[in-house]
Design an enzyme around this catalytic site. Structure first.
Site, PDB file in Angstrom:
ATOM      1  N   ARG A  29       0.922  -1.270   0.184  1.00 53.20           N
ATOM      2  CA  ARG A  29      -0.008  -0.174   0.197  1.00 53.20           C
ATOM      3  C   ARG A  29       0.867   1.332   0.040  1.00 53.20           C
ATOM      4  NH1 ARG A  29      -4.424  -1.637   4.465  1.00 53.20           N
ATOM      5  NH2 ARG A  29      -5.249  -3.765   3.608  1.00 53.20           N
ATOM      6  N   CYS A  30       1.892   1.083  -0.745  1.00 48.71           N
ATOM      7  CA  CYS A  30       2.892   2.467  -0.987  1.00 48.71           C
ATOM      8  C   CYS A  30       2.964   3.025  -2.220  1.00 48.71           C
ATOM      9  CB  CYS A  30       4.295   1.827  -0.928  1.00 48.71           C
ATOM     10  SG  CYS A  30       5.617   3.034  -0.756  1.00 48.71           S
ATOM     11  N   GLY A  31       3.032   4.258  -2.372  1.00 52.79           N
ATOM     12  CA  GLY A  31       3.122   4.717  -3.774  1.00 52.79           C
ATOM     13  C   GLY A  31       4.158   4.232  -4.756  1.00 52.79           C
ATOM     14  N   THR A  78       4.566   0.819  -4.764  1.00 54.57           N
ATOM     15  CA  THR A  78       4.217  -0.352  -4.955  1.00 54.57           C
ATOM     16  C   THR A  78       4.255  -0.861  -6.411  1.00 54.57           C
ATOM     17  OG1 THR A  78       2.720  -0.464  -3.128  1.00 54.57           O
ATOM     18  CG2 THR A  78       2.287  -2.219  -4.614  1.00 54.57           C
TER      19      THR A  78
END
Length: 164
Positions: free
Chosen positions: A37-39, A41
């Site tokens: 859930r990371c930018g 990803t």
């Protein structure tokens, strides 16, 4: 870092078993702390491209889910593996959830963090998707999170490591 022992530092794989980079069966490994859930990803797609391009030449990506950066990897290992395979077609190993910074950091990451990046800066992992290229001789190169896995610098480092 040119200590062969980094390849022999145990870590926990997805099943909870002890594993090492040597035991992963690859001459060259790209160790990456990952999050769903990371930018950053979408880097999973580039990591998988590297796995497919170089896997038959003795290379592997080793993903280490980490929930230390704003809780961006909250799921169970089963949920993480499902996300990786269905969303990005990941075939490389996703290992057990791992702490990369702090007092309880995994021994592998404690060792890898001693390696400076291209600007000469060692120390803490800055964010998700920090990359450490571990060569057959145990030497390590470090690439920061925003450097894409398919950047010319990372690809050249992998190709160089595979031809040594």
């Amino acid at each position: 870092m040119t200590d062969l022992s980094v390849r022999q530092i145990p870590f926990t794989d997805a099943s909870g078993a002890e594993q090492t980079i040597d035991g992963a069966g690859a001459d060259v490994a790209l160790v990456v702390n990952v999050a769903s859930r990371c930018g950053l990803t979408p880097q999973y797609a580039q990591l998988e491209q590297l796995q497919r391009a170089y896997g038959d030449r003795g290379f592997t990506v080793l993903g280490f889910p980490c929930n230390q950066f704003m809780g961006q990897e909250p799921g169970s290992i089963e949920q993480i593996q499902e996300f990786c395979s269905t969303t990005y077609g990941v075939t490389f190993p996703i290992n057990g959830k791992t702490k990369v910074n702090g007092r309880n950091a995994a021994e592998l990451f404690k060792a890898l963090k001693q390696t400076p990046d291209a600007d000469g800066k060692a120390g803490r992992v800055e964010w998700n998707f920090e990359k450490f290229l571990v060569s057959a001789d145990g030497s390590v190169q470090r690439f920061r999170p925003k450097q894409r896995p398919d950047s010319p610098e990372v690809v050249a480092a992998i190709e160089n490591a595979l031809t040594r």
